[in-house]
Design a protein around this motif. Structure first.
Motif, PDB file in Angstrom:
ATOM      1  N   ASP A 179      32.005  53.839 -19.789  1.00  0.00           N
ATOM      2  CA  ASP A 179      32.678  54.561 -18.717  1.00  0.00           C
ATOM      3  C   ASP A 179      31.756  54.538 -17.499  1.00  0.00           C
ATOM      4  N   ILE A 180      31.904  53.484 -16.694  1.00  0.00           N
ATOM      5  CA  ILE A 180      31.014  53.307 -15.546  1.00  0.00           C
ATOM      6  C   ILE A 180      31.237  54.415 -14.519  1.00  0.00           C
TER       7      ILE A 180
ATOM      8  N   ALA B 223      18.241  41.235  -2.857  1.00  0.00           N
ATOM      9  CA  ALA B 223      19.564  41.446  -2.257  1.00  0.00           C
ATOM     10  C   ALA B 223      19.679  40.727  -0.920  1.00  0.00           C
ATOM     11  N   TYR B 224      18.652  40.829  -0.112  1.00  0.00           N
ATOM     12  CA  TYR B 224      18.709  40.199   1.211  1.00  0.00           C
ATOM     13  C   TYR B 224      18.453  38.695   1.154  1.00  0.00           C
ATOM     14  N   ALA B 225      17.952  38.205   0.045  1.00  0.00           N
ATOM     15  CA  ALA B 225      17.729  36.757  -0.081  1.00  0.00           C
ATOM     16  C   ALA B 225      19.043  36.000  -0.113  1.00  0.00           C
ATOM     17  N   SER B 226      20.039  36.571  -0.802  1.00  0.00           N
ATOM     18  CA  SER B 226      21.314  35.867  -0.945  1.00  0.00           C
ATOM     19  C   SER B 226      22.494  36.640  -0.380  1.00  0.00           C
ATOM     20  N   GLY B 227      22.244  37.870   0.090  1.00  0.00           N
ATOM     21  CA  GLY B 227      23.345  38.699   0.554  1.00  0.00           C
ATOM     22  C   GLY B 227      23.937  39.470  -0.609  1.00  0.00           C
ATOM     23  N   LEU B 228      24.530  40.607  -0.309  1.00  0.00           N
ATOM     24  CA  LEU B 228      25.107  41.434  -1.363  1.00  0.00           C
ATOM     25  C   LEU B 228      26.361  42.098  -0.809  1.00  0.00           C
ATOM     26  N   GLY B 229      27.526  41.754  -1.379  1.00  0.00           N
ATOM     27  CA  GLY B 229      28.783  42.299  -0.877  1.00  0.00           C
ATOM     28  C   GLY B 229      28.974  41.904   0.575  1.00  0.00           C
ATOM     29  N   THR B 230      29.249  42.877   1.402  1.00  0.00           N
ATOM     30  CA  THR B 230      29.450  42.595   2.828  1.00  0.00           C
ATOM     31  C   THR B 230      28.134  42.530   3.589  1.00  0.00           C
ATOM     32  N   ALA B 231      27.033  42.868   2.922  1.00  0.00           N
ATOM     33  CA  ALA B 231      25.724  42.774   3.567  1.00  0.00           C
ATOM     34  C   ALA B 231      25.274  41.316   3.549  1.00  0.00           C
ATOM     35  N   ALA B 232      25.090  40.762   4.716  1.00  0.00           N
ATOM     36  CA  ALA B 232      24.750  39.345   4.818  1.00  0.00           C
ATOM     37  C   ALA B 232      23.302  39.099   4.409  1.00  0.00           C
TER      38      ALA B 232
ATOM     39  N   LEU C 266      17.656  56.313  -8.817  1.00  0.00           N
ATOM     40  CA  LEU C 266      18.243  55.617  -7.674  1.00  0.00           C
ATOM     41  C   LEU C 266      18.364  54.116  -7.948  1.00  0.00           C
ATOM     42  N   ILE C 267      17.340  53.563  -8.569  1.00  0.00           N
ATOM     43  CA  ILE C 267      17.372  52.129  -8.894  1.00  0.00           C
ATOM     44  C   ILE C 267      18.482  51.832  -9.900  1.00  0.00           C
ATOM     45  N   THR C 268      18.621  52.715 -10.904  1.00  0.00           N
ATOM     46  CA  THR C 268      19.685  52.515 -11.898  1.00  0.00           C
ATOM     47  C   THR C 268      21.050  52.542 -11.227  1.00  0.00           C
ATOM     48  N   LEU C 269      21.253  53.478 -10.321  1.00  0.00           N
ATOM     49  CA  LEU C 269      22.515  53.528  -9.580  1.00  0.00           C
ATOM     50  C   LEU C 269      22.706  52.254  -8.761  1.00  0.00           C
ATOM     51  N   GLY C 270      21.666  51.848  -8.064  1.00  0.00           N
ATOM     52  CA  GLY C 270      21.766  50.633  -7.259  1.00  0.00           C
ATOM     53  C   GLY C 270      22.104  49.418  -8.082  1.00  0.00           C
TER      54      GLY C 270
ATOM     55  N   LEU D 266      29.236  46.259 -11.385  1.00  0.00           N
ATOM     56  CA  LEU D 266      29.851  47.194 -12.329  1.00  0.00           C
ATOM     57  C   LEU D 266      30.540  48.344 -11.596  1.00  0.00           C
ATOM     58  N   ALA D 267      30.079  48.589 -10.381  1.00  0.00           N
ATOM     59  CA  ALA D 267      30.729  49.566  -9.511  1.00  0.00           C
ATOM     60  C   ALA D 267      30.886  48.921  -8.140  1.00  0.00           C
ATOM     61  N   GLU D 268      31.810  49.398  -7.365  1.00  0.00           N
ATOM     62  CA  GLU D 268      32.082  48.798  -6.058  1.00  0.00           C
ATOM     63  C   GLU D 268      32.007  49.878  -4.982  1.00  0.00           C
ATOM     64  N   PRO D 269      31.654  49.462  -3.758  1.00  0.00           N
ATOM     65  CA  PRO D 269      31.354  48.104  -3.302  1.00  0.00           C
ATOM     66  C   PRO D 269      29.904  47.724  -3.591  1.00  0.00           C
ATOM     67  N   ALA D 270      29.647  46.430  -3.716  1.00  0.00           N
ATOM     68  CA  ALA D 270      28.316  45.953  -4.104  1.00  0.00           C
ATOM     69  C   ALA D 270      27.250  46.358  -3.098  1.00  0.00           C
ATOM     70  N   GLU D 271      27.613  46.332  -1.801  1.00  0.00           N
ATOM     71  CA  GLU D 271      26.609  46.608  -0.771  1.00  0.00           C
ATOM     72  C   GLU D 271      26.072  48.041  -0.822  1.00  0.00           C
ATOM     73  N   LYS D 272      26.763  48.935  -1.549  1.00  0.00           N
ATOM     74  CA  LYS D 272      26.297  50.314  -1.648  1.00  0.00           C
ATOM     75  C   LYS D 272      24.949  50.398  -2.357  1.00  0.00           C
ATOM     76  N   ALA D 273      24.642  49.355  -3.144  1.00  0.00           N
ATOM     77  CA  ALA D 273      23.366  49.325  -3.857  1.00  0.00           C
ATOM     78  C   ALA D 273      22.195  49.392  -2.888  1.00  0.00           C
ATOM     79  N   ILE D 274      22.362  48.806  -1.722  1.00  0.00           N
ATOM     80  CA  ILE D 274      21.234  48.708  -0.790  1.00  0.00           C
ATOM     81  C   ILE D 274      20.741  50.091  -0.378  1.00  0.00           C
ATOM     82  N   ALA D 275      21.652  51.033  -0.135  1.00  0.00           N
ATOM     83  CA  ALA D 275      21.242  52.380   0.278  1.00  0.00           C
ATOM     84  C   ALA D 275      20.409  53.046  -0.808  1.00  0.00           C
ATOM     85  N   TYR D 276      20.805  52.888  -2.075  1.00  0.00           N
ATOM     86  CA  TYR D 276      20.041  53.474  -3.172  1.00  0.00           C
ATOM     87  C   TYR D 276      18.662  52.836  -3.282  1.00  0.00           C
ATOM     88  N   PHE D 277      18.632  51.511  -3.181  1.00  0.00           N
ATOM     89  CA  PHE D 277      17.340  50.820  -3.252  1.00  0.00           C
ATOM     90  C   PHE D 277      16.427  51.253  -2.105  1.00  0.00           C
ATOM     91  N   GLU D 278      17.015  51.405  -0.924  1.00  0.00           N
ATOM     92  CA  GLU D 278      16.206  51.794   0.235  1.00  0.00           C
ATOM     93  C   GLU D 278      15.630  53.199   0.057  1.00  0.00           C
TER      94      GLU D 278
END
Length: 1002
Positions: free
Chosen positions: A175-176, A235-244, A195-199, A206-218
């Protein structure tokens, strides 16, 4: 340390108790001796809190005696109902490091507390059943229940552990959404790992949107957590979700993590710097790797060793690579053993190959459980490298490796081996399963291999264009340019315009990303002008940047552009040849081939047959089947090079062995006409044509049909001829023209106007504009002329008016026959018309004009003088063999003097093999003595006639002629009719072509 305030009070009240020997205890919490002394005093006075704190301090001491005392202290306090002591003691029994592990004691200590709602007891019981312990087996569902109870009363650790189980779906249903909710609540405390686990949940999709991970990592990185920094870098090497993707940010986070001492980040930063490739970046990367090696880390050692072996970024030093890896391998490091095995497998630099040692290393790594070793060992067993070949065992290991690996390229490599069949038998089903595995791992290359497997078929898997296009389309959507171009090639063959347009768009997309294959493919369409309008300017725009980079394909295509021209670019063969030279110097086979042909023909400069043949041979020897065909043609046709029929035959045979069906056709033509010392052999020619017919070749069908019409090399069979021509007529204008002629001229069967018209019209539709006037000529002069002559003349005149090449010569032929109609001037009109055509450079017109002057026609008297003058003036229009033929015809047109006969014979000996039959028949009609002379000459060369060469029909001459005539196996009435009949002349023209008049050919 929640009991320290009590210790502080103790030290204030009685500082002397903290004294150790003569040392005076200073009342500060940073003085361990003071704290321990205070705890001892308070514990001795019976303070339970002091006993718990003293027990923890003793446990940190790490000695067996202090550990035993700590357990006694905790046990005593726990027996009095202290929850904290019970939890600490239960933790010791669960871990089993200080005391013997005993799950039942853990339960006995904690269960009463858990029933009372103690969060610590609940989470500790959850940990017990999550891992399992002696006398308490692992029970994840039960662990989940305890974490659930702890989470329900707000315990952060219980929430975190429960969320972890919900993410994995272990012990509870996955149950994600609920896991995210639990972690969101816990994350308010700012714990970086929460925070890392959430990211990670968002980053992994597993959860959307993918780019939300960046805020947790930051947020986690802001606390100085290096693991969060590495995740942001990735994440920034290849882009993540809408984050280029942002290369600068990625590098910045790698740098920050490296500053924190993170080894993982250090290696990844080194890899990033190596990708930059400039000297400073490479130097720093090597420094980072060296630092990792100095720390004793295996990963940087293997990366540095790989660099030193490849030698593309740093000077090759395979010996140092071995020195880096050997100590690690000797320590049992599996990755180092695999890397060292790779070096010994093939050798590198000064390190010689040692397959046996390579196998031993990778086998040892395999036994230590190294994942990479499984595939390496599998490949070595399959290939028999360093060990006895064991394909079955090797494939089994490879199956295991692919199933366990997330590397799509491993699956692709195994699939390619199964598809190629070089090492193991082809297994299409397994190969496709491997490619599907790679595709399931998100690999566009896997989808591409699936596409071409279904496009071409592999093993027992039949081609399926629909499935192929589906897979290639999926890879193209992922941005894979190889798939874009391959799919475009399929779509461009479609008869549906929308699909063709889609193919063009795919090429445009690939070219837009500067893909070389896509760019050159698009340029080829613009140069060809079939799918897209010709656009030489855009071809130049597309290719010149690649040419500046010395791209061979682009240089060769620019050569094509300037040799042929394409609006608005005018032809410039000299510039085109320069481009061919540049491409050929880089080894481009097509450019070598075209340059070789230009050198043979003397185009744009003097001929250089020696270099031309050298280039063509280089291309042919490189394995190009069509180059072998072209080289065979050059050696067969002669001209700039001497005819070498034996070598030509060899090249044709090698092309046929490569699967080039044209090789069979070329061999058929070579044996049909003969060349050089290779005599005509119609029977063998027919065998090669039959082989090519079996492969669906229309040219072979037509040639074999013509042979069946005449009974040459095969039985005369009109039905078989018509069947072959009917098969070829679906796509061949030539076949339709022959069928039209069959029904119009009545040579082999009853004329049929409607069928003749239908076939000739079909020939025109298939692109043969000359079919219209050829039909007209047959209607005007053949057996259908009684009813259709006017129609025929109208067709020929219409073609003349439209400027159809050859129409004027056909009109002149009719005028020579007095069939021009409409009060035309007959021979005089033909002469005027032919002179105009000859003036414009038409060799066919010159040959007909020479015939007119030799024989007269349409009221125009013969004139050998005019014929000779015309040949002298315009003879350069003719190929050497044609010029020889016309010279011989002029000699034969005069009185049959010995000198004239000798000149006729000399010219006849220089004719091309394909002109022999026509020459004999021409001599028969124009000069019977010359006709007899050349038959005597050819039979004498073939050792079938021993009399004089005088052009006279003596008894001995007739006997020799008849003997040769009967060798053909033709019905005896043709031979019995005598040498001076038309059928006899036709038969003998074919017969002497088959005699070996030079050195014997195999």
């Amino acid at each position: 340390m929640r009991h320290l305030p009590i210790l502080f009070v103790l030290c204030v009240i009685n500082p002397a108790v903290a004294a150790a020997g003569e040392e005076v205890c200073e009342v500060t919490l940073s003085a361990p001796s003071c704290v321990l002394a205070a705890l001892e005093t308070a514990s001795a006075q019976g303070d339970p809190t002091a006993k718990v704190e003293l027990a923890q301090a003793l446990l940190k001491g790490g000695t067996p005696g202090s550990a035993e005392r700590a357990v006694r202290l905790l046990s005593g306090v726990a027996e009095r109902g202290d929850a904290w002591a019970a939890i600490l003691l239960a933790n010791l029994y669960r871990q089993g490091e200080v005391v013997e592990q005993d799950g039942t004691k853990v339960v006995a200590l904690l269960e009463p507390l858990a029933e009372a709602g103690n969060a610590g007891a609940l989470t500790e019981l959850g940990e017990l059943y999550l891992a399992g312990a002696n006398k308490a087996p692992r029970d994840v569902p039960l662990a989940a229940e305890y974490f659930e109870r702890a989470a329900a009363i707000g315990d952060s650790w219980g929430k975190f552990q429960l969320a972890s189980l919900l993410i994995d779906g272990e012990g509870v249903a996955r149950d994600i959404g609920r896991a995210v909710g639990l972690l969101e609540g816990v994350s308010k405390g700012g714990d970086p790992w929460v925070l890392i686990t959430l990211g990670d949940l968002y980053a992994k999709g597993l959860a959307e949107p993918a780019e939300k991970a960046i805020a947790y990592f930051e947020e986690a990185a802001a606390s100085g957590n290096a693991a969060a920094m590495t995740r942001l870098a990735q994440a920034y090497a290849s882009g993540l979700g809408t984050a280029a993707a942002d290369r600068a940010k990625s590098r910045g986070f790698w740098e920050a993590a490296v500053a924190k001492g993170d080894s993982f980040a250090s290696i990844n930063l080194a890899l990033l710097l190596l990708a930059d490739g400039d000297e400073a970046s490479v130097d720093r990367a090597v420094g980072l790797l060296d630092a990792g090696v100095a720390r004793g880390e295996a990963w940087p050692a293997t990366v540095l060793a790989d660099l030193l072996v490849r030698g593309d970024k740093v000077p090759q030093d395979a010996r140092r690579a071995v020195d880096l890896l050997t100590p690690l391998a000797e320590e049992g490091n599996p990755a180092a053993r695999v890397a060292l095995s790779d070096i010994y497998l093939k050798g590198a630099g000064s390190v010689v190959a040692d397959p046996d040692r390579a196998f031993a290393l990778v086998e040892a790594a395999f036994e230590r459980g190294e994942a990479q070793a499984v595939s390496r060992l599998g490949f070595m067993l399959v290939r028999g490298q360093g060990t006895k070949q064991d394909i079955s065992k090797g494939l089994g290991l490879l199956d295991k490796a692919v199933s366990a690996s997330t590397d799509p390229w491993l699956a692709i490599d195994v699939g390619a081996m199964l598809a190629n069949g070089d090492v193991v038998p082809v297994d299409g089903d397994k190969a496709i399963a491997m490619f599907k595995r790679a595709a399931d791992l998100g690999s566009a290359a896997g989808l591409f291999r699936l596409g071409i497997s279904y496009r071409d078929g592999v093993g027992a898997v039949e081609p399926d264009p629909v499935v192929a296009r589906t897979y290639l389309g999926q890879a193209a959507e992922m941005g894979d340019n190889a798939s874009r171009v391959t799919l475009a090639q399929m779509l461009l063959k479609s008869e549906v315009r929308a699909e063709v347009d889609e193919g063009v768009l795919l090429l445009e997309a690939a070219a837009g990303e500067h893909d070389v294959w896509g760019t050159t493919s698009l340029a080829a369409l613009l140069l060809e002008g079939r799918v897209l309008p010709k656009d030489g300017a855009r071809v130049r725009t597309l290719l010149e940047p690649l040419a500046e980079e010395e791209n061979p394909a682009a240089l060769a295509m620019l050569g094509d552009l300037y040799v042929k021209g394409a609006e608005p670019v005018e032809p410039d063969p000299a510039l085109g040849r320069d481009y061919y030279e540049r491409a050929a110097a880089l080894g481009e086979l097509g450019a070598k081939n075209k340059l070789g042909l230009m050198l043979l023909a003397g185009e744009v400069g003097p001929a250089d047959p020696e270099r031309g043949l050298k280039l063509l041979r280089e291309v042919a020897e490189a394995g190009d089947g069509w180059a072998k065909i072209q080289l065979g043609d050059a050696l067969t046709q002669g001209g700039a090079v001497d005819v070498d029929a034996m070598a030509a035959r060899g090249y044709y045979e090698r092309a046929l062995d490569q699967g080039i069906d044209a090789g069979a056709v070329k061999l058929g033509l070579l044996y049909l006409n003969g060349a050089g010392v290779l005599r005509p052999d119609p029977t063998k020619a027919a065998e090669f044509f039959e082989e090519a017919v079996g492969d669906g070749d229309d040219l072979a069908r037509i040639q074999l049909a013509l042979m069946h019409f005449e009974g040459r090399g095969v039985a005369k069979d009109l039905g078989r001829s018509l069947e072959l021509l009917g098969d070829a007529a679906q796509d061949s204008a030539w076949a339709n023209g022959i069928l039209g002629g069959y029904y119009a001229d009545g040579r082999y069967g009853q004329p049929d106007y409607q069928k003749a018209r239908d076939y000739f019209e079909r020939a025109v539709q298939l692109g043969d504009a000359s079919a219209s006037f050829r039909f007209g000529g047959l209607l005007a002069s053949g057996p259908l002329a009684t009813e259709h002559r006017d129609e025929g003349l109208a067709l020929v005149r219409g073609a003349v008016a439209q400027g159809v090449p050859g129409a004027a010569v056909e009109m002149a032929r009719l005028e020579m026959m007095g069939l021009g109609g409409g009060g035309g001037g007959g021979g005089a009109a033909a002469e005027e018309r032919l002179l105009a055509e000859v003036g414009s450079g038409n060799p066919a017109a010159l040959r007909l004009l020479l015939q007119l002057y030799r024989s007269g026609g349409g009221g125009l008297s013969p004139s050998i003088a005019k014929a000779r003058a015309s040949l002298d003036q315009y003879g350069d229009l003719l190929a050497p063999e044609a010029a020889t033929f016309e010279s011989m015809a002029l000699y034969a047109a005069g009185p049959p003097t010995p000198d004239a006969m000798q000149r006729v014979g000399e010219s006849f000996g220089k004719l091309g093999a394909g002109d022999v039959s026509q020459a004999v028949q021409m001599l028969f009609w124009s000069n019977k003595n010359a006709y007899v002379y050349v038959l005597q000459q050819q039979l004498k060369k073939a050792e079938r006639y021993g009399g004089a060469l005088d052009g006279r029909l003596t008894r001995g001459t007739i006997a020799a002629f008849n003997a040769a005539c009967r060798e053909s196996g033709t019905e005896t009435q043709v031979c019995s009719a005598g040498p001076l009949t038309p059928d006899y002349a036709v038969l003998m023209s074919k017969q002497i072509s088959s005699f070996d008049v030079g050195p014997m050919s195999p």
